[in-house]
Design a protein around this motif. Structure first.
Motif, mmCIF file in Angstrom:
data_model
loop_
_atom_site.group_PDB
_atom_site.id
_atom_site.type_symbol
_atom_site.label_atom_id
_atom_site.label_comp_id
_atom_site.label_asym_id
_atom_site.label_seq_id
_atom_site.Cartn_x
_atom_site.Cartn_y
_atom_site.Cartn_z
ATOM 1 N N GLU A 25 2.064 -11.836 -13.179
ATOM 2 C CA GLU A 25 1.592 -10.752 -12.311
ATOM 3 C C GLU A 25 0.200 -11.060 -11.750
ATOM 4 N N TRP A 26 -0.723 -11.502 -12.616
ATOM 5 C CA TRP A 26 -2.079 -11.858 -12.191
ATOM 6 C C TRP A 26 -2.046 -12.987 -11.161
ATOM 7 N N ASP A 27 -1.257 -14.008 -11.438
ATOM 8 C CA ASP A 27 -1.129 -15.151 -10.544
ATOM 9 C C ASP A 27 -0.563 -14.729 -9.186
ATOM 10 N N ALA A 28 0.411 -13.837 -9.189
ATOM 11 C CA ALA A 28 1.017 -13.366 -7.940
ATOM 12 C C ALA A 28 -0.002 -12.617 -7.089
ATOM 13 N N LEU A 29 -0.750 -11.713 -7.699
ATOM 14 C CA LEU A 29 -1.745 -10.944 -6.955
ATOM 15 C C LEU A 29 -2.840 -11.859 -6.414
ATOM 16 N N ARG A 30 -3.355 -12.720 -7.255
ATOM 17 C CA ARG A 30 -4.446 -13.622 -6.867
ATOM 18 C C ARG A 30 -4.017 -14.552 -5.727
ATOM 19 N N SER A 31 -2.850 -15.143 -5.841
ATOM 20 C CA SER A 31 -2.392 -16.085 -4.818
ATOM 21 C C SER A 31 -2.111 -15.386 -3.491
ATOM 22 N N THR A 32 -1.626 -14.159 -3.534
ATOM 23 C CA THR A 32 -1.383 -13.405 -2.302
ATOM 24 C C THR A 32 -2.697 -13.149 -1.577
ATOM 25 N N ILE A 33 -3.718 -12.767 -2.320
ATOM 26 C CA ILE A 33 -5.025 -12.508 -1.718
ATOM 27 C C ILE A 33 -5.617 -13.798 -1.147
ATOM 28 N N LEU A 34 -5.523 -14.895 -1.896
ATOM 29 C CA LEU A 34 -6.043 -16.176 -1.395
ATOM 30 C C LEU A 34 -5.360 -16.569 -0.087
ATOM 31 N N HIS A 35 -4.050 -16.391 -0.041
ATOM 32 C CA HIS A 35 -3.321 -16.684 1.198
ATOM 33 C C HIS A 35 -3.856 -15.835 2.343
ATOM 34 N N HIS B 257 12.626 -20.607 -15.734
ATOM 35 C CA HIS B 257 12.415 -21.068 -14.362
ATOM 36 C C HIS B 257 13.666 -20.755 -13.545
ATOM 37 N N ASP B 258 14.130 -19.484 -13.628
ATOM 38 C CA ASP B 258 15.412 -19.188 -13.033
ATOM 39 C C ASP B 258 15.371 -18.502 -11.672
ATOM 40 N N THR B 259 14.306 -17.778 -11.328
ATOM 41 C CA THR B 259 14.271 -17.093 -10.039
ATOM 42 C C THR B 259 12.853 -17.034 -9.477
ATOM 43 N N SER B 260 12.789 -16.690 -8.218
ATOM 44 C CA SER B 260 11.494 -16.484 -7.574
ATOM 45 C C SER B 260 11.037 -15.052 -7.788
ATOM 46 N N ALA B 261 9.761 -14.818 -7.527
ATOM 47 C CA ALA B 261 9.188 -13.479 -7.633
ATOM 48 C C ALA B 261 8.789 -13.013 -6.243
ATOM 49 N N LEU B 262 8.610 -11.717 -6.111
ATOM 50 C CA LEU B 262 8.173 -11.122 -4.860
ATOM 51 C C LEU B 262 7.048 -10.153 -5.161
ATOM 52 N N MET C 16 -6.705 -14.401 2.674
ATOM 53 C CA MET C 16 -8.089 -14.740 2.998
ATOM 54 C C MET C 16 -8.210 -16.107 3.694
ATOM 55 N N GLY C 17 -7.080 -16.786 3.878
ATOM 56 C CA GLY C 17 -7.106 -18.083 4.542
ATOM 57 C C GLY C 17 -7.517 -19.221 3.636
ATOM 58 N N LYS C 18 -7.366 -19.025 2.328
ATOM 59 C CA LYS C 18 -7.763 -20.055 1.361
ATOM 60 C C LYS C 18 -6.522 -20.710 0.740
ATOM 61 N N SER C 19 -5.529 -20.975 1.562
ATOM 62 C CA SER C 19 -4.285 -21.542 1.052
ATOM 63 C C SER C 19 -4.452 -22.976 0.566
ATOM 64 N N GLU C 20 -5.573 -23.632 0.909
ATOM 65 C CA GLU C 20 -5.807 -24.985 0.392
ATOM 66 C C GLU C 20 -5.971 -24.971 -1.127
ATOM 67 N N GLU C 21 -6.256 -23.802 -1.703
ATOM 68 C CA GLU C 21 -6.385 -23.669 -3.152
ATOM 69 C C GLU C 21 -5.035 -23.427 -3.824
ATOM 70 N N LEU C 22 -3.971 -23.357 -3.025
ATOM 71 C CA LEU C 22 -2.651 -23.003 -3.533
ATOM 72 C C LEU C 22 -1.641 -24.119 -3.316
ATOM 73 N N TYR D 158 3.972 -21.004 -3.279
ATOM 74 C CA TYR D 158 3.561 -19.699 -2.754
ATOM 75 C C TYR D 158 3.846 -19.650 -1.266
ATOM 76 N N GLN D 159 4.684 -18.716 -0.849
ATOM 77 C CA GLN D 159 5.023 -18.624 0.568
ATOM 78 C C GLN D 159 4.786 -17.211 1.073
ATOM 79 N N LEU D 160 3.851 -17.099 2.003
ATOM 80 C CA LEU D 160 3.533 -15.825 2.623
ATOM 81 C C LEU D 160 4.736 -15.395 3.454
ATOM 82 N N GLU D 161 5.207 -14.210 3.207
ATOM 83 C CA GLU D 161 6.387 -13.717 3.919
ATOM 84 C C GLU D 161 6.007 -12.881 5.141
ATOM 85 N N SER D 162 5.036 -11.967 4.958
ATOM 86 C CA SER D 162 4.630 -11.131 6.089
ATOM 87 C C SER D 162 3.271 -10.487 5.851
ATOM 88 N N ILE D 163 2.612 -10.149 6.946
ATOM 89 C CA ILE D 163 1.383 -9.354 6.926
ATOM 90 C C ILE D 163 1.608 -8.246 7.930
#
Length: 147
Positions: free
Chosen positions: A78-88, A4-9, A90-96, A101-106
């Motif tokens: 990797e799977w979790d990162a891709l899935r959560s980015t798509i959910l964000h 649990h040492d760093t964040s991912a991008l 798609m406007g489904k951040s209530e599932e996250l 998970y923090q959206l940085e840019s679109i």
């Protein structure tokens, strides 16, 4: 193993019809750099957003034949990162967990959209079952019962 040492991008690119073009996932953990070299990117390319969100982790593990718990852990990130980015997106951040998970840019471009997200480390990892254990469990379930 899980650190649990760093964040991912993650940076994800979709074409105008919402099919995955590519993504770049990176994280430095336990002094080991994690990237997209396990076959998941090739497996995911060309799939539509909604289909990617519906992919079950264990199905991907089985398809890619990932057996070691370390490689399953890295694939999960990797799977979790891709899935959560798509959910964000798609406007489904209530599932996250939006503190994790923090959206940085679109960035909308002529050829599609690029989405970037920062992901803090998970508090707790799901139980990961090896392919060998899954196969044994399936055999026991399918075995005829003696009378």
């Amino acid at each position: 193993m899980p650190c649990h040492d760093t964040s991912a991008l993650i940076s994800v690119k979709f074409d105008n019809s919402e099919h995955l073009l590519e993504y770049d996932f990176s994280k430095l953990t336990c002094q080991k750099t994690i990237g997209s070299d396990n076959g998941f990117l090739d497996f995911s390319k060309g799939r539509e957003m909604t289909a990617l969100v519906e992919l079950e982790f264990q199905d991907i593990v089985n398809y890619l034949k990932v057996e070691s718990s370390e490689e399953q852990f890295l694939l999960y990130l990797e799977w979790d990162a891709l899935r959560s980015t798509i959910l964000h997106y798609m406007g489904k951040s209530e599932e996250l967990d939006t503190t994790r998970y923090q959206l940085e840019s679109i960035d909308y471009q002529e050829e599609g959209v690029e989405i970037r997200q920062v992901i803090r480390p998970p508090r707790e990892m799901p139980k990961i079952v090896s392919c060998a254990v899954s196969a044994r469990s399936a055999q026991v379930t399918e075995a005829p019962q003696e009378e």
